[in-house]
Design a protein around this motif. Structure first.
Motif, PDB file in Angstrom:
ATOM      1  N   HIS A 230       0.872  -1.390   0.125  1.00 48.11           N
ATOM      2  CA  HIS A 230       0.153  -0.092  -0.045  1.00 48.11           C
ATOM      3  C   HIS A 230       0.540   1.609  -0.205  1.00 48.11           C
ATOM      4  N   ASP A 231       2.141   1.426   0.535  1.00 52.12           N
ATOM      5  CA  ASP A 231       2.926   1.965   0.454  1.00 52.12           C
ATOM      6  C   ASP A 231       3.378   2.320  -0.572  1.00 52.12           C
ATOM      7  N   ALA A 232       3.853   1.610  -1.899  1.00 50.32           N
ATOM      8  CA  ALA A 232       4.689   2.129  -3.082  1.00 50.32           C
ATOM      9  C   ALA A 232       3.690   2.544  -3.811  1.00 50.32           C
ATOM     10  N   PRO A 233       4.254   3.067  -5.006  1.00 46.99           N
ATOM     11  CA  PRO A 233       3.639   4.031  -5.875  1.00 46.99           C
ATOM     12  C   PRO A 233       1.905   3.100  -7.208  1.00 46.99           C
ATOM     13  N   LEU A 234       1.256   4.054  -7.224  1.00 44.65           N
ATOM     14  CA  LEU A 234       0.103   3.560  -7.668  1.00 44.65           C
ATOM     15  C   LEU A 234      -0.027   3.004  -9.035  1.00 44.65           C
ATOM     16  N   PRO A 235      -0.427   1.741  -9.157  1.00 45.48           N
ATOM     17  CA  PRO A 235      -0.328   1.063 -10.850  1.00 45.48           C
ATOM     18  C   PRO A 235      -0.597   2.463 -11.729  1.00 45.48           C
ATOM     19  N   PRO A 236      -0.651   2.367 -12.962  1.00 50.28           N
ATOM     20  CA  PRO A 236      -0.847   3.158 -13.510  1.00 50.28           C
ATOM     21  C   PRO A 236      -2.446   3.282 -14.211  1.00 50.28           C
ATOM     22  N   TRP A 237      -3.268   1.913 -13.868  1.00 49.06           N
ATOM     23  CA  TRP A 237      -4.520   1.837 -14.728  1.00 49.06           C
ATOM     24  C   TRP A 237      -5.384   2.009 -13.769  1.00 49.06           C
ATOM     25  N   PRO A 238      -6.712   2.046 -14.356  1.00 47.09           N
ATOM     26  CA  PRO A 238      -7.412   3.010 -12.865  1.00 47.09           C
ATOM     27  C   PRO A 238      -8.431   1.680 -12.191  1.00 47.09           C
ATOM     28  N   GLY A 239      -8.766   1.936 -11.217  1.00 44.31           N
ATOM     29  CA  GLY A 239      -9.115   1.270 -10.606  1.00 44.31           C
ATOM     30  C   GLY A 239     -10.924   1.392 -10.431  1.00 44.31           C
ATOM     31  N   ARG A 240     -11.768   0.712  -9.648  1.00 48.26           N
ATOM     32  CA  ARG A 240     -13.004   1.080  -9.256  1.00 48.26           C
ATOM     33  C   ARG A 240     -13.506   2.292  -8.761  1.00 48.26           C
ATOM     34  N   SER A 241     -14.494   2.858  -8.729  1.00 52.19           N
ATOM     35  CA  SER A 241     -14.720   4.321  -7.973  1.00 52.19           C
ATOM     36  C   SER A 241     -15.972   3.213  -6.659  1.00 52.19           C
ATOM     37  N   PRO A 242     -15.963   4.135  -5.716  1.00 51.13           N
ATOM     38  CA  PRO A 242     -17.156   3.866  -5.172  1.00 51.13           C
ATOM     39  C   PRO A 242     -18.502   3.192  -5.688  1.00 51.13           C
ATOM     40  N   GLY A 243     -18.965   4.521  -6.499  1.00 50.57           N
ATOM     41  CA  GLY A 243     -19.697   4.676  -7.244  1.00 50.57           C
ATOM     42  C   GLY A 243     -20.253   3.544  -7.966  1.00 50.57           C
ATOM     43  N   GLU A 244     -18.786   2.734  -8.212  1.00 50.78           N
ATOM     44  CA  GLU A 244     -19.480   1.633  -9.844  1.00 50.78           C
ATOM     45  C   GLU A 244     -19.094   0.368  -8.819  1.00 50.78           C
ATOM     46  N   ILE A 245     -18.956   0.159  -6.755  1.00 51.58           N
ATOM     47  CA  ILE A 245     -19.032  -1.156  -6.295  1.00 51.58           C
ATOM     48  C   ILE A 245     -20.228  -0.834  -5.590  1.00 51.58           C
ATOM     49  N   GLU A 246     -20.549   0.513  -5.402  1.00 56.76           N
ATOM     50  CA  GLU A 246     -21.778   0.698  -4.874  1.00 56.76           C
ATOM     51  C   GLU A 246     -23.360  -0.025  -6.294  1.00 56.76           C
ATOM     52  N   ALA A 247     -23.252   0.337  -7.525  1.00 57.81           N
ATOM     53  CA  ALA A 247     -23.964  -0.512  -8.657  1.00 57.81           C
ATOM     54  C   ALA A 247     -23.495  -1.623  -8.467  1.00 57.81           C
ATOM     55  N   HIS A 248     -22.524  -2.198  -8.873  1.00 55.24           N
ATOM     56  CA  HIS A 248     -21.869  -4.021  -8.792  1.00 55.24           C
ATOM     57  C   HIS A 248     -22.965  -4.578  -7.362  1.00 55.24           C
ATOM     58  N   LEU A 249     -23.166  -4.058  -6.771  1.00 53.39           N
ATOM     59  CA  LEU A 249     -23.504  -4.616  -4.764  1.00 53.39           C
ATOM     60  C   LEU A 249     -24.580  -4.371  -4.927  1.00 53.39           C
ATOM     61  N   ASP A 250     -25.650  -3.806  -5.548  1.00 53.04           N
ATOM     62  CA  ASP A 250     -27.565  -3.518  -5.408  1.00 53.04           C
ATOM     63  C   ASP A 250     -27.398  -4.183  -6.691  1.00 53.04           C
ATOM     64  N   GLY A 251     -26.750  -4.542  -7.664  1.00 52.51           N
ATOM     65  CA  GLY A 251     -27.568  -5.564  -9.326  1.00 52.51           C
ATOM     66  C   GLY A 251     -27.174  -6.901  -8.226  1.00 52.51           C
ATOM     67  N   GLU A 252     -25.973  -7.441  -7.242  1.00 55.93           N
ATOM     68  CA  GLU A 252     -25.386  -8.547  -6.513  1.00 55.93           C
ATOM     69  C   GLU A 252     -26.965  -8.789  -5.830  1.00 55.93           C
ATOM     70  N   CYS A 253     -27.491  -8.059  -4.932  1.00 55.40           N
ATOM     71  CA  CYS A 253     -28.220  -8.197  -4.124  1.00 55.40           C
ATOM     72  C   CYS A 253     -29.633  -8.525  -4.299  1.00 55.40           C
ATOM     73  N   ALA A 254     -30.487  -7.436  -5.796  1.00 52.75           N
ATOM     74  CA  ALA A 254     -31.346  -8.015  -6.238  1.00 52.75           C
ATOM     75  C   ALA A 254     -31.630  -9.503  -6.860  1.00 52.75           C
ATOM     76  N   TRP A 255     -30.304  -9.866  -7.182  1.00 50.82           N
ATOM     77  CA  TRP A 255     -30.179 -11.292  -8.456  1.00 50.82           C
ATOM     78  C   TRP A 255     -30.937 -11.710  -6.797  1.00 50.82           C
ATOM     79  N   LEU A 256     -29.835 -11.427  -5.410  1.00 46.61           N
ATOM     80  CA  LEU A 256     -30.078 -12.707  -4.203  1.00 46.61           C
ATOM     81  C   LEU A 256     -31.338 -12.765  -4.105  1.00 46.61           C
ATOM     82  N   LEU A 257     -32.203 -11.843  -4.247  1.00 48.57           N
ATOM     83  CA  LEU A 257     -33.790 -12.096  -3.430  1.00 48.57           C
ATOM     84  C   LEU A 257     -34.283 -12.619  -4.633  1.00 48.57           C
ATOM     85  N   ALA A 258     -34.229 -11.000  -5.616  1.00 46.12           N
ATOM     86  CA  ALA A 258     -35.336 -12.241  -6.900  1.00 46.12           C
ATOM     87  C   ALA A 258     -35.255 -13.611  -6.883  1.00 46.12           C
ATOM     88  N   ASN A 259     -33.946 -14.457  -7.108  1.00 49.53           N
ATOM     89  CA  ASN A 259     -34.009 -15.751  -7.029  1.00 49.53           C
ATOM     90  C   ASN A 259     -34.283 -16.938  -5.557  1.00 49.53           C
TER      91      ASN A 259
END
Length: 248
Positions: free
Chosen positions: A95-124
């Motif tokens: 974690h103290d090393a320099p960041l890699p140059p490619w992007p990571g996921r934002s909190p918003g992207e993670i939240e959207a994926h989480l909500d989709g998974e929760c919806a699938w768990l409930l629907a099924n």
């Protein structure tokens, strides 16, 4: 034929497969972007990683790491507390090393994926609604702004190898990216909360334990469908569904 090594299937599913032939691991992945990330991340990481022997797409050959896994999800770890402390220290170095140059996921992207998974768990009807709802509430604590660090991204306990009390290697870097430091710490201790104190001691700085616990819920909710669809059992004792139940 003589002197032919036995081939062991370590993991195989529709995304990729890993085979072991003697002291060589062969990772087969049709998505070469994932392999590009793994190779570059290992080159940048300031902690022990597997030696790359050769690469001939879609195969990446890696030398076996010495020692044994720090633990397995669903099983008690036989590693010493000092080994867990060493794992925490290794994560801090990363974690103290320099960041890699490619992007990571934002909190918003993670939240959207989480909500989709929760919806699938409930629907099924995979999990009781109250269990999903409670863990979704807990998970929200993790979805706050963070300062990105160089994260492994899939730092499950089986990906950290030790020999005695020393870290000998960290494997499987395909999810490496800038991300939340506490996500790595949560992934490492998922299903092993008794070693959270050791890991934090090795990490060497104060961390928000409520955020780590929130990541336990978030990671587990996001993992259940993938595990089922790829032939794994998230309901095995001590695994993801038990982690979710422990939050009740």
């Amino acid at each position: 034929m003589t002197d032919v090594e036995e081939v062991e299937v370590v993991v195989a599913h529709q995304d990729c497969a890993t085979l072991r032939v003697g002291e060589v691991f062969l990772k087969i992945d049709a998505d070469q972007a994932r392999t590009d990330v793994e190779v570059e991340a290992m080159a940048r990481a300031p902690i022990p990683t597997p030696e790359i022997l050769w690469r001939e797409p879609p195969v990446l050959a890696l030398a076996a790491v010495s020692g044994r896994a720090l633990g397995r999800l669903g099983r008690p770890s036989t590693a010493s507390p000092a080994a867990w402390v060493a794992a925490g220290a290794a994560v801090r170095m990363l974690h103290d090393a320099p960041l890699p140059p490619w992007p990571g996921r934002s909190p918003g992207e993670i939240e959207a994926h989480l909500d989709g998974e929760c919806a699938w768990l409930l629907a099924n009807g995979v999990l009781p609604a109250d269990l999903v709802t409670r863990n979704r509430e807990v998970a929200q604590t993790a979805l706050r702004p963070w300062t990105p660090v160089f994260t492994h991204g899939d730092l499950q306990v089986a990906h950290v190898f030790v020999d005695g009390d020393a870290i000998t290697g960290v494997i499987d870097w395909t999810e490496a990216a800038p991300g939340d430091a506490l996500f790595d710490l949560a992934t490492l201790t998922l299903g092993h909360p008794e070693h959270l104190g050791d890991v934090v001691a090795g990490y060497g700085t104060d961390v928000d334990l409520d955020v780590i616990r929130a990541w336990w819920s978030l990671r587990s909710l996001r993992a259940v469908r993938w595990l089922i669809e790829h032939g794994f059992d998230p309901s095995a004792p001590g695994c993801e569904i038990d982690v979710l139940r422990s939050r009740e």
